[in-house]
Design a protein around this motif. Sequence first.
Motif, PDB file in Angstrom:
ATOM      1  N   MET A 145       0.825  -1.207   0.000  1.00 17.86           N
ATOM      2  CA  MET A 145       0.000   0.000   0.000  1.00 17.86           C
ATOM      3  C   MET A 145       0.861   1.260   0.000  1.00 17.86           C
ATOM      4  N   ALA A 146       1.865   1.294   0.884  1.00 17.66           N
ATOM      5  CA  ALA A 146       2.764   2.454   0.950  1.00 17.66           C
ATOM      6  C   ALA A 146       3.509   2.644  -0.368  1.00 17.66           C
ATOM      7  N   SER A 147       3.880   1.552  -1.012  1.00 20.12           N
ATOM      8  CA  SER A 147       4.592   1.634  -2.293  1.00 20.12           C
ATOM      9  C   SER A 147       3.694   2.225  -3.378  1.00 20.12           C
ATOM     10  N   LEU A 148       2.418   1.843  -3.388  1.00 24.26           N
ATOM     11  CA  LEU A 148       1.477   2.388  -4.369  1.00 24.26           C
ATOM     12  C   LEU A 148       1.275   3.884  -4.141  1.00 24.26           C
ATOM     13  N   ILE A 149       1.194   4.283  -2.876  1.00 27.50           N
ATOM     14  CA  ILE A 149       1.067   5.712  -2.558  1.00 27.50           C
ATOM     15  C   ILE A 149       2.325   6.459  -2.992  1.00 27.50           C
ATOM     16  N   LYS A 150       3.487   5.886  -2.716  1.00 31.49           N
ATOM     17  CA  LYS A 150       4.755   6.523  -3.082  1.00 31.49           C
ATOM     18  C   LYS A 150       4.870   6.696  -4.602  1.00 31.49           C
ATOM     19  N   ALA A 151       4.389   5.704  -5.344  1.00 33.25           N
ATOM     20  CA  ALA A 151       4.479   5.759  -6.807  1.00 33.25           C
ATOM     21  C   ALA A 151       3.649   6.894  -7.389  1.00 33.25           C
ATOM     22  N   THR A 152       2.654   7.377  -6.649  1.00 32.75           N
ATOM     23  CA  THR A 152       1.799   8.461  -7.139  1.00 32.75           C
ATOM     24  C   THR A 152       2.100   9.800  -6.455  1.00 32.75           C
ATOM     25  N   ALA A 153       3.092   9.819  -5.558  1.00 33.67           N
ATOM     26  CA  ALA A 153       3.336  10.998  -4.712  1.00 33.67           C
ATOM     27  C   ALA A 153       3.741  12.233  -5.504  1.00 33.67           C
ATOM     28  N   ASP A 154       4.362  12.050  -6.655  1.00 36.94           N
ATOM     29  CA  ASP A 154       4.783  13.202  -7.457  1.00 36.94           C
ATOM     30  C   ASP A 154       3.609  13.872  -8.164  1.00 36.94           C
ATOM     31  N   VAL A 155       2.472  13.188  -8.222  1.00 36.60           N
ATOM     32  CA  VAL A 155       1.318  13.696  -8.978  1.00 36.60           C
ATOM     33  C   VAL A 155       0.148  14.044  -8.071  1.00 36.60           C
ATOM     34  N   VAL A 156      -0.117  13.192  -7.086  1.00 36.54           N
ATOM     35  CA  VAL A 156      -1.322  13.315  -6.265  1.00 36.54           C
ATOM     36  C   VAL A 156      -0.982  13.879  -4.887  1.00 36.54           C
ATOM     37  N   PRO A 157      -1.687  14.941  -4.450  1.00 36.78           N
ATOM     38  CA  PRO A 157      -1.441  15.507  -3.111  1.00 36.78           C
ATOM     39  C   PRO A 157      -1.722  14.474  -2.025  1.00 36.78           C
ATOM     40  N   PRO A 158      -1.027  14.564  -0.896  1.00 38.31           N
ATOM     41  CA  PRO A 158      -1.199  13.553   0.166  1.00 38.31           C
ATOM     42  C   PRO A 158      -2.618  13.477   0.714  1.00 38.31           C
ATOM     43  N   GLY A 159      -3.310  14.619   0.807  1.00 37.31           N
ATOM     44  CA  GLY A 159      -4.687  14.595   1.303  1.00 37.31           C
ATOM     45  C   GLY A 159      -5.602  13.804   0.388  1.00 37.31           C
ATOM     46  N   GLU A 160      -5.409  13.933  -0.898  1.00 35.58           N
ATOM     47  CA  GLU A 160      -6.193  13.172  -1.863  1.00 35.58           C
ATOM     48  C   GLU A 160      -5.851  11.688  -1.778  1.00 35.58           C
ATOM     49  N   ALA A 161      -4.580  11.387  -1.550  1.00 38.27           N
ATOM     50  CA  ALA A 161      -4.169   9.990  -1.396  1.00 38.27           C
ATOM     51  C   ALA A 161      -4.835   9.361  -0.171  1.00 38.27           C
ATOM     52  N   VAL A 162      -4.986  10.134   0.905  1.00 40.13           N
ATOM     53  CA  VAL A 162      -5.672   9.643   2.102  1.00 40.13           C
ATOM     54  C   VAL A 162      -7.124   9.310   1.774  1.00 40.13           C
ATOM     55  N   PHE A 163      -7.763  10.144   0.936  1.00 41.68           N
ATOM     56  CA  PHE A 163      -9.143   9.871   0.545  1.00 41.68           C
ATOM     57  C   PHE A 163      -9.251   8.519  -0.158  1.00 41.68           C
TER      58      PHE A 163
END
Length: 305
Positions: free
Chosen positions: A20-38
């Motif tokens: 899960m953390a790896s999938l979030i990290k892979a999108t971190a350059d594009v998606v804001p962290p608050g949106e990732a939490v959603f």
Amino acid sequence: MSPLRGIALKLTAVFLFMIMASLIKATADVVPPGEAVFFRSFFAIPVILVWLVLQGEVATGLRVKSRWGHFWRGASGAAAMVLSFASLGMLPLPEVTAIGYAAPLITVALAAWLLGERVRLFRWSMVLVGLVGVLIVLSPRLSIGSDVERLAAIGAALALASAALRSLAQVYIRKLVQFETTSSIVFYFSLTCTLLSLVTLPWGWVMPGPADAAMLIGAGIVGGIAQIFLTTAYRHAPASLIAPFDYASMLFALIIGYVVFEEVPTAVMLAGSTVVIGAGVAIIWRERALGLKRGTARSLKSPHG
């Protein structure tokens, strides 16, 4: 009780959380962290609801006694996720994982302060040793020169703040488990995080592309499944037995970081994380030993005490 099954479930949960953390990290350059939490929280809800239906616990999962208790647990957890997801975009995965090991150490201090738990000298000593290990991990980030170093320093600070908020969430959980069911704690955590993540909308949510959207949805589903595996693990084995397997996350982080993100761990990071893990395992071992002694003492007493 089935200790081997509990250990297997715990290891699977730890591995899934790292995915899960790896999938979030892979999108971190594009998606804001608050949106990732959603995404992480919203898409975990259907998984949790299906689990509650299969367990026959829908009624207990939706019934609460302390709405504010669930809110504050969710608020601290949501804030911790925002900071953790932000740090994943600034630091290597193993380093974020290592700094996160400060959470159970801080929990010891907060539990003594806020819950009045008795903490003996040995545990305080191991907490201090563990925090020294965290400082070792953080030490390369204390020098700020170039923009890259400044960004890494911010990431380290965010990861440490996330660990502190996670420890606060653990304190709320310790209070909630006294009168709330596990299923309600799991469900309302995801629901609260979903709603609170919407507060970050003004900070620039984006429309993710198909690949990023798939990874974010996958992070939510995987996170929900991991939560179920984690909860089920504690039904099959004592917490003191399976707690040390949390530290398997470092092995998974090292492998995924190297293979997927081409992140090579530094000697300083490995040394610091070893100290933190050693202190954490020592605390768990000591508490397990004391628990066994207390259990033996109780069993030796007469029925009249």
